[in-house]
Design a protein around this motif. Structure first.
Motif, PDB file in Angstrom:
ATOM      1  N   LYS A 312      11.924  -0.257 110.700  1.00 19.41           N
ATOM      2  CA  LYS A 312      10.720  -0.360 109.852  1.00 19.41           C
ATOM      3  C   LYS A 312      10.899   0.510 108.597  1.00 19.41           C
ATOM      4  O   LYS A 312      10.614   0.079 107.482  1.00 19.41           O
ATOM      5  CB  LYS A 312       9.503   0.117 110.676  1.00 19.41           C
ATOM      6  N   GLU A 313      11.402   1.742 108.816  1.00 14.82           N
ATOM      7  CA  GLU A 313      11.581   2.646 107.677  1.00 14.82           C
ATOM      8  C   GLU A 313      12.608   2.077 106.690  1.00 14.82           C
ATOM      9  O   GLU A 313      12.392   2.094 105.466  1.00 14.82           O
ATOM     10  CB  GLU A 313      12.035   4.026 108.166  1.00 14.82           C
ATOM     11  N   ILE A 314      13.703   1.531 107.239  1.00 12.00           N
ATOM     12  CA  ILE A 314      14.733   0.962 106.349  1.00 12.00           C
ATOM     13  C   ILE A 314      14.139  -0.218 105.571  1.00 12.00           C
ATOM     14  O   ILE A 314      14.328  -0.338 104.353  1.00 12.00           O
ATOM     15  CB  ILE A 314      15.976   0.523 107.164  1.00 12.00           C
ATOM     16  N   ASP A 315      13.375  -1.072 106.258  1.00 10.54           N
ATOM     17  CA  ASP A 315      12.783  -2.242 105.574  1.00 10.54           C
ATOM     18  C   ASP A 315      11.858  -1.809 104.437  1.00 10.54           C
ATOM     19  O   ASP A 315      11.770  -2.474 103.406  1.00 10.54           O
ATOM     20  CB  ASP A 315      11.991  -3.102 106.573  1.00 10.54           C
ATOM     21  N   GLU A 316      11.149  -0.681 104.638  1.00  6.94           N
ATOM     22  CA  GLU A 316      10.213  -0.216 103.597  1.00  6.94           C
ATOM     23  C   GLU A 316      10.945   0.348 102.372  1.00  6.94           C
ATOM     24  O   GLU A 316      10.482   0.234 101.245  1.00  6.94           O
ATOM     25  CB  GLU A 316       9.292   0.868 104.173  1.00  6.94           C
ATOM     26  N   VAL A 317      12.101   0.968 102.633  1.00 12.49           N
ATOM     27  CA  VAL A 317      12.798   1.660 101.531  1.00 12.49           C
ATOM     28  C   VAL A 317      13.831   0.762 100.839  1.00 12.49           C
ATOM     29  O   VAL A 317      13.966   0.784  99.616  1.00 12.49           O
ATOM     30  CB  VAL A 317      13.471   2.953 102.071  1.00 12.49           C
ATOM     31  N   LEU A 332      14.711   8.355 103.764  1.00 13.71           N
ATOM     32  CA  LEU A 332      14.746   7.805 105.129  1.00 13.71           C
ATOM     33  C   LEU A 332      14.726   8.944 106.163  1.00 13.71           C
ATOM     34  O   LEU A 332      15.663   9.085 106.956  1.00 13.71           O
ATOM     35  CB  LEU A 332      16.020   6.970 105.303  1.00 13.71           C
ATOM     36  N   PRO A 333      13.667   9.773 106.160  1.00 14.04           N
ATOM     37  CA  PRO A 333      13.702  10.947 107.042  1.00 14.04           C
ATOM     38  C   PRO A 333      13.756  10.590 108.535  1.00 14.04           C
ATOM     39  O   PRO A 333      14.500  11.222 109.290  1.00 14.04           O
ATOM     40  CB  PRO A 333      12.388  11.679 106.717  1.00 14.04           C
ATOM     41  N   TYR A 334      13.021   9.559 108.947  1.00 12.70           N
ATOM     42  CA  TYR A 334      13.041   9.237 110.390  1.00 12.70           C
ATOM     43  C   TYR A 334      14.444   8.760 110.792  1.00 12.70           C
ATOM     44  O   TYR A 334      14.969   9.127 111.840  1.00 12.70           O
ATOM     45  CB  TYR A 334      11.980   8.167 110.729  1.00 12.70           C
ATOM     46  N   THR A 335      15.043   7.963 109.916  1.00 17.38           N
ATOM     47  CA  THR A 335      16.390   7.456 110.183  1.00 17.38           C
ATOM     48  C   THR A 335      17.374   8.623 110.266  1.00 17.38           C
ATOM     49  O   THR A 335      18.215   8.677 111.169  1.00 17.38           O
ATOM     50  CB  THR A 335      16.800   6.485 109.052  1.00 17.38           C
TER      51      THR A 335
END
Ligand code: HEM
Length: 441
Positions: A312-317, A332-335
């Motif tokens: 989800k985070e990658i898709d947003e960024v 991408l802090p969570y990643t």
């Protein structure tokens, strides 16, 4: 008769075998066995394994301290026949060499690889993306043809290609039979070398007396094939590349150095040194990162919820049709936290290549004799309750501050790459490639 007065405590030793049976009865993984035994005998523990006398370090403080100790910098090449054979009986290469020669070669290697883009964002992005393109193509073909892929060793060739483009300028196809064979040889060799129970280390005379049973013949065959491959690479560059005027890789610059210093009999830059440096980079570079990625993939498969959050985070960024690059990392802090947690949990090298006391010294109040093998147990750091609270859980959130920035202090407690002057020379390259490869996969 040896007096063990003032030595670190340890389990009682049996004649000939020393502590081998006590270790084996704890676990087939020496890092776990040492940790278990240390609960009874203390974090700094003396062990005898056949003819090997070792001190193991099993707490974050003692591990950190010994990794940085000035009398524990040298490696153990002289006492291990396999390592001696690997180094043609000399002090060669990067991993098992010591002293001034090691220092000079390490410095030269780091500087030269950096000049060719090692660890630099722009060049790593290009190399990683091109290799991942090939990897994904290979995976798709294999899935269509066989329906399954074996994850063990899956990333080996891709990682060697990333590294080898900088080191030798060579770029293998995913189906190249020769490099696949060499990777298998290297893999087998590492798997067959279990330091603490390996006959070559614990009972060298058995290794020589029973070469077939002890695995000597097999190991020697593998090592010779790998040495020959590295020598062929050197000769290919010498004959076919314009290394004198247009050096395009680490090998080319090394060859220039060999030519420049040819008249100096003391020079570190010789053909044998280059063979060993290539061998060290090949073996250290392929297996560790590849195993780390295989484990990381496993953790992501087991923890689908976490994989979902990363996606989800990658898709947003990362925009549609855009490719992920290193400069996106800070967004991408969570990643990043998930990658750190994968690194913490995978711990593929719980013991750095063993070191040896260069002199008698005292560690805390314990006497450590010159020549003793020094074995810091890195895994104990990654499993320490005091640092992590719940070390056995897979929980990327532990690396995130309240404002979603990375807790760099906590991340800095990891010791995956060892420490002190012998810390892994490719830490930044390994972290970079693992971050990019995991996100792209
Ligand atoms: C996840 C990947 C990797 C891990 C976990 C890892 C881990 C380690 C560890 C624990 C050490 C011993 C450090 C010490 O004694 O304190 C080491 C040394 C070394 N590593 Fe790595 N490594 C990785 C990737 C690589 C790669 C990609 C290369 C190749 C470019 C490499 C090359 C080396 C070399 C040459 C040494 C010996 C350094 C010396 O003794 O001066 N490593 N590595």
């Amino acid at each position: 008769k040896r007096s063990y007065k003032n030595y670190p405590p340890g389990p009682p030793r049996m004649p000939i075998l020393g502590n081998i049976l006590q270790i084996a009865s704890q676990s087939s993984f020496p890092s776990v066995a040492f940790l278990n035994l240390s609960k009874k005998y203390g974090d700094v523990m003396f062990l005898k394994m056949g003819m090997v006398e070792a001190v193991t370090f099993n707490s974050p403080d003692s591990v950190h301290e010994i990794l940085h100790h000035e009398k524990a910098i040298d490696r153990t090449r002289t006492m291990l026949p396999l390592i001696q054979a690997r180094m043609y009986g000399k002090n060669l290469g990067l991993i098992f060499s010591s002293g001034e020669s090691w220092q000079k070669l390490r410095h030269f290697t780091i500087r030269t690889l950096k000049d060719f883009g090692f660890g630099k964002a722009a060049s790593m992005d290009v190399v990683v993306l091109e290799e991942m393109d090939k990897f994904v193509g290979y995976l798709e073909t294999k899935m269509q043809r066989d329906g399954v892929v074996e994850v063990d060793g899956l990333f080996n060739l891709t990682l060697v290609n990333m590294l080898w483009r900088l080191v030798t300028g060579i770029n293998y196809s995913m189906n190249d039979k020769k490099i696949q064979k060499l990777l298998k040889l290297s893999n087998d060799m590492i798997k067959n070398t279990k330091f603490s129970f390996d006959a070559s280390a614990t009972f060298p005379f058995l290794w020589h007396l029973f070469p077939s049973w002890s695995g000597k013949n097999l190991q020697m065959m593998n090592i010779t094939a790998l040495q020959e491959y590295c020598r062929e690479t050197l000769e290919y560059h010498r004959r076919n590349c314009d290394y004198k005027n247009h050096p395009e890789s680490y090998v080319d610059v090394f060859l220039q150095k060999i030519d420049e210093t040819r008249k100096n009999p003391e020079s570190e830059f010789t053909d044998d040194q280059l063979v060993l440096c290539l061998l060290d980079l090949f073996q250290a570079g392929a297996e560790t990162s590849s195993q780390t990625l295989s484990f990381s993939m496993l953790y992501m498969l087991i923890h689908q919820d976490i994989q979902g959050k990363v996606q989800k985070e990658i898709d947003e960024v990362v925009g549609k049709g855009e490719v992920i690059t290193l400069d996106m990392k800070s967004r991408l802090p969570y990643t990043q936290a998930a990658v750190l947690e994968c690194l913490r949990k995978s711990m593929v090298a719980p013991f750095p290549a063993a070191r040896q006391a260069t002199d008698d010294f005292y560690f805390r109040d314990y006497f450590i004799k010159k020549g003793t093998i020094i074995m810091p147990n890195l895994e104990c750091v990654h499993l320490d309750r005091g640092i992590w609270g719940d070390p056995h859980n897979f929980r990327p959130e532990r690396f995130l501050n309240k404002d979603m920035s990375i807790d760099t202090k906590l991340a800095g407690k990891m010791l995956l790459f060892g420490g002190g002057k012998r810390v892994c020379l490719a830490q930044s390259l390994a972290e970079t490639t693992i971050f990019l490869v995991l996100q792209i996969s």
